[in-house]
Scaffold this motif. Sequence first.
Motif, mmCIF file in Angstrom:
data_model
loop_
_atom_site.group_PDB
_atom_site.id
_atom_site.type_symbol
_atom_site.label_atom_id
_atom_site.label_comp_id
_atom_site.label_asym_id
_atom_site.label_seq_id
_atom_site.Cartn_x
_atom_site.Cartn_y
_atom_site.Cartn_z
ATOM 1 N N LEU A 93 0.998 -1.196 -0.038
ATOM 2 C CA LEU A 93 0.089 -0.016 0.050
ATOM 3 C C LEU A 93 0.974 1.119 -0.158
ATOM 4 O O LEU A 93 1.245 1.833 1.040
ATOM 5 C CB LEU A 93 -1.124 -0.136 1.366
ATOM 6 C CG LEU A 93 -2.345 -0.398 1.029
ATOM 7 C CD1 LEU A 93 -3.058 -0.547 2.349
ATOM 8 C CD2 LEU A 93 -3.060 0.086 0.029
ATOM 9 N N GLY A 95 0.282 4.214 -1.218
ATOM 10 C CA GLY A 95 -0.137 5.579 -1.233
ATOM 11 C C GLY A 95 0.084 6.307 -2.759
ATOM 12 O O GLY A 95 0.927 5.675 -3.394
ATOM 13 N N GLU A 129 -5.518 6.407 -5.478
ATOM 14 C CA GLU A 129 -4.944 5.345 -4.415
ATOM 15 C C GLU A 129 -4.433 4.024 -5.204
ATOM 16 O O GLU A 129 -5.504 3.189 -5.486
ATOM 17 C CB GLU A 129 -5.782 5.142 -3.243
ATOM 18 C CG GLU A 129 -5.363 4.160 -2.375
ATOM 19 C CD GLU A 129 -4.559 4.705 -1.302
ATOM 20 O OE1 GLU A 129 -4.178 3.963 -0.124
ATOM 21 O OE2 GLU A 129 -4.471 6.092 -1.021
ATOM 22 N N GLY A 136 -2.600 -2.890 7.334
ATOM 23 C CA GLY A 136 -0.962 -2.644 7.886
ATOM 24 C C GLY A 136 -0.032 -3.317 7.173
ATOM 25 O O GLY A 136 0.948 -2.897 7.091
ATOM 26 N N ARG A 139 0.657 -1.449 4.248
ATOM 27 C CA ARG A 139 1.354 -0.155 4.410
ATOM 28 C C ARG A 139 2.635 -0.438 4.924
ATOM 29 O O ARG A 139 3.800 0.503 4.654
ATOM 30 C CB ARG A 139 0.402 0.523 5.465
ATOM 31 C CG ARG A 139 -0.750 1.207 4.831
ATOM 32 C CD ARG A 139 -1.666 2.023 5.746
ATOM 33 N NE ARG A 139 -2.101 1.557 6.788
ATOM 34 C CZ ARG A 139 -3.426 1.003 6.837
ATOM 35 N NH1 ARG A 139 -4.126 1.021 5.628
ATOM 36 N NH2 ARG A 139 -4.018 0.499 7.836
ATOM 37 N N CYS A 143 6.379 1.216 3.599
ATOM 38 C CA CYS A 143 7.338 1.612 4.497
ATOM 39 C C CYS A 143 8.693 0.974 4.305
ATOM 40 O O CYS A 143 9.687 1.981 3.889
ATOM 41 C CB CYS A 143 7.009 1.784 5.672
ATOM 42 S SG CYS A 143 5.549 2.969 6.167
ATOM 43 N N VAL A 484 7.539 3.186 10.552
ATOM 44 C CA VAL A 484 7.034 3.764 9.601
ATOM 45 C C VAL A 484 7.883 4.887 9.035
ATOM 46 O O VAL A 484 8.358 5.310 9.850
ATOM 47 C CB VAL A 484 5.584 4.404 9.977
ATOM 48 C CG1 VAL A 484 4.825 3.551 10.517
ATOM 49 C CG2 VAL A 484 5.851 5.176 11.078
ATOM 50 N N ARG A 488 6.378 9.800 4.165
ATOM 51 C CA ARG A 488 5.277 10.267 3.822
ATOM 52 C C ARG A 488 4.233 10.668 4.820
ATOM 53 O O ARG A 488 3.480 11.449 4.960
ATOM 54 C CB ARG A 488 4.683 8.657 3.180
ATOM 55 C CG ARG A 488 3.184 8.978 3.147
ATOM 56 C CD ARG A 488 2.562 7.729 2.295
ATOM 57 N NE ARG A 488 3.205 7.489 0.945
ATOM 58 C CZ ARG A 488 2.574 7.997 -0.206
ATOM 59 N NH1 ARG A 488 1.679 8.818 0.011
ATOM 60 N NH2 ARG A 488 3.337 7.676 -1.172
ATOM 61 N N ASN A 647 -8.060 4.795 3.641
ATOM 62 C CA ASN A 647 -6.840 4.461 2.795
ATOM 63 C C ASN A 647 -5.620 5.489 3.181
ATOM 64 O O ASN A 647 -5.750 6.143 3.893
ATOM 65 C CB ASN A 647 -7.368 4.205 1.417
ATOM 66 C CG ASN A 647 -7.762 5.763 0.718
ATOM 67 O OD1 ASN A 647 -7.235 6.730 1.432
ATOM 68 N ND2 ASN A 647 -8.597 5.501 -0.333
ATOM 69 N N VAL A 648 -4.707 5.161 2.727
ATOM 70 C CA VAL A 648 -3.398 5.938 2.623
ATOM 71 C C VAL A 648 -3.696 7.446 2.464
ATOM 72 O O VAL A 648 -3.402 8.286 3.072
ATOM 73 C CB VAL A 648 -2.098 5.464 2.019
ATOM 74 C CG1 VAL A 648 -0.918 6.493 2.085
ATOM 75 C CG2 VAL A 648 -1.741 3.883 2.402
ATOM 76 N N GLN A 652 -3.359 10.520 5.228
ATOM 77 C CA GLN A 652 -2.620 11.716 5.251
ATOM 78 C C GLN A 652 -3.359 12.960 5.799
ATOM 79 O O GLN A 652 -2.600 13.985 6.193
ATOM 80 C CB GLN A 652 -2.053 11.858 3.915
ATOM 81 C CG GLN A 652 -1.085 10.556 3.619
ATOM 82 C CD GLN A 652 -0.391 10.888 2.296
ATOM 83 O OE1 GLN A 652 0.233 9.734 1.485
ATOM 84 N NE2 GLN A 652 -0.514 11.875 1.533
ATOM 85 N N LYS A 678 2.133 6.183 13.502
ATOM 86 C CA LYS A 678 1.820 7.391 12.715
ATOM 87 C C LYS A 678 0.990 8.540 13.537
ATOM 88 O O LYS A 678 1.452 9.536 13.206
ATOM 89 C CB LYS A 678 1.168 7.056 11.412
ATOM 90 C CG LYS A 678 1.869 5.922 10.675
ATOM 91 C CD LYS A 678 0.899 5.252 9.520
ATOM 92 C CE LYS A 678 1.649 4.094 8.965
ATOM 93 N NZ LYS A 678 0.729 3.073 8.429
#
Length: 832
Positions: A93, A95, A129, A136, A139, A143, A484, A488, A647-648, A652, A678
């Motif tokens: 993921l 982003g 996206e 997780g 994501r 990362c 993380v 981002r 979602n990502v 944000q 995060k």
Amino acid sequence: MASKKSDPKKTAPAPDAPEHTRTGMSPEILKAAFIDNLTLAVGRPLETAVPEDWYQAIALSVRDRIMQRWVRQFEKRNAPDVRQVAYLSAEFLPGPHLGNSLLNLGITDNAREALAGQDLDLYIGLEEEPGLGNGGLGRLAACYLDSLATLRYPATGYGIRYEFGIFDQAIKDGWQVETTDKWLLPGNVWEIKRPNFAQVVKIGGHTETFTDQHGAFRVRWIPDRVVVGVPYDTPIVGYLSDSCVLLRLWSAEAAQSFDFADFNRGDYYGAVEEKVFSENISKVLYPNDEQLEGKRLRLEQQYFFVACSIKDMIRLCLRRGSTLERFHEMFCVQLNDTHPAIAVAELMRQLVDKYAMPWERAWDITRRTFSYTNHTLLPEALEKWPLPLFGSVLPRHLEIVYEINRRFLDEVRTRFPGDEDKIARLSIIDESGEKYVRMANLAMVGSHTVNGVAELHSELVKTQLFPDFHDLDPKRFQNVTNGVTPRRFLGLSNPGLTRLIDGCIGDSWLSDLDRLRELEAFAGDAGFQQDWMRIKLENKSRLARIIRDRTGVVVDPTSLFDIQVKRIHEYKRQHLNVLHIITLYQRLKHDPRLQITPRTFLFGGKAAPGYYMAKLIIKLINAVADTVNQDPAVRDLIKVVFLPDYNVKHAQNIYPAADLSEQISTAGKEASGTGNMKLSLNGALTIGTLDGANVEIREEVGAENFFLFGLTCEQAARLRADGYNPGDYCHGDPELRGVIELIDSGLFSHGDRELFRPLTAHLLERDDYLLMADYRPYVNCQQQVGHAYRDCQHWTRMSILNVARMGKFSSDRAVREYAANIWKLKPFTPDP
């Protein structure tokens, strides 16, 4: 306020050398590149270009600069002595790419200047996206790619190019409704198709034995069908680095896309049947696997991308002039959970069947190649496949698994003679009832190292999940606490806070997160606190506008933003949060003069399509929101929002606005978490249990800056062992009883007393995740939160210290630990 350093700009790119003017970084060259790509690649004249055209032109220009770095590294990356990591994950993921790539290249400001008054943020916001993950796990994988590139480690992330993501989430009448995630519909300018590296994958069929020309016993796999895996490459650039890593995703295509014989016979549908059937493999992320067809497709998906990836690594190994005897020296392969665990059997199949390597030598190479990350303590989440299904999809692999298991259990019997119970627990084949292949056991047996993802989780992996494997070889077990990327999830997501931090401690902290400790000196500074609070309010105001636009709910940015965003699951206990909301609502209804801290409760997350109880929790959240938000007696004090399609991209905007981070899973159930990191990195204070990485976050930020409640793992285990009766807690707590009765009364369901009965009945009769036991400690802790928030200066100081002490939770630290302790990997030296 204490004196600041001057607010430095990010490290400027090197001056444009004459030979690289086409991919230069100056505003003038960027402007020319944008226009060139707009007219020549997108095919639009300036006069008629729409924002989507400008997005593509800017993205293509940025990709050019990333590809230049990738090509420069080609020889270095493919040298015979270079060891690479292959990160196998069913999910990524990342982003949206544009904003993050501009940040990592250090040219965001130059791009704004090049656009001469046009809105760069508008163009960044147009990007879809990438629908390549569920939560997780994906994501985290993204990362790690960012950190691998930033730290200059040679790496490739291997996965599936899902045509459709898991689903887009809409809320209708309070219920989750799944709609198709058509993320690829507008195209994906970041990827490059590589048909020349395609791989053929076998599925189904049967095996035959034969004797080769040397008289050796061999096995041949005769498949029912074959599928072609075509790779699509997306380069991921490191932060202010000359380094890139590759995300290589496989797309399924039919070996023969159109059957003219069928077509000429008038069978128009049959002519394309193979194409449709084959391409289903990479069509959608994780089908609903409750039915046999769903399970088969999921197994085919996992084998498909693993087989393509292993064959790709073998191709690269041989292309470098090496032999497969050195495969484990050239590649270290990380299994991101059990989804790619079939790779153990696939590498053995390639080495033994195709390359005629003796079993013992092939097994030694295989075990030196793989390492396994466990991401769950939930037994039901450890994948296992029914033997008939596994054998029908992968007949040769089942034979190989049986042989691996036979040899492994012979070793176990030598170590523990007569202990048949231990042998049964360690076996890759679950012999109890319907027989299964245990993928976690296959990963354990076939890997040189297994790691958990938080200190507590890693201990529980050893003592609860795999104690027998730990008895066999305790040295194989390690911990690598998740991390993380601050690029981002702070640098890009929270530019206001990033500029404030830059002005105090310089700008190198984005690649050295431990430097955030220097912020501690400013935690009590009144002027710095004022700046901190101003930025937080700006972020909350931006999120409030998004909430209004997407849900119609108007929230007060000065209220306490109490946020729980994560996958919807009973063990994550979103419904415990709801019980607290109803408690506050009930108190206010009983005493209208009651003074409480105004709060906005924000939820986000998706429930698996077949997970009824999780979807009922979403319905309850929205039902409570409808009642509370429309009640004039409380709506200035409590607002409840479910923000759909988390979602990502949406995260944000959420992380920077959070005041309170809800990390309230039952102790011993969450492996680690990364949302907790995060949110804390953006200045949210945590209310949480001693679960997953919460334990380490609390150690780092200080117990006084963390709102702790609830049972510990040991207390939860004792409570269950002693015969937990959740009804006793409800009947002994009048306020809790009133909350359950209010739900059952139909107040939140238009008089329907049965709608939420499955949820409340489960809490009263079973309560697998101990909500009833943790309710009173949670509500009391929330009262402490409300009281603390009223002391603005003290709350802000705690917020600053949370950010200052988050250095440990950078994915850079995690990747360095993997590289040093598991992968034995060295970084590239920077280009001169």
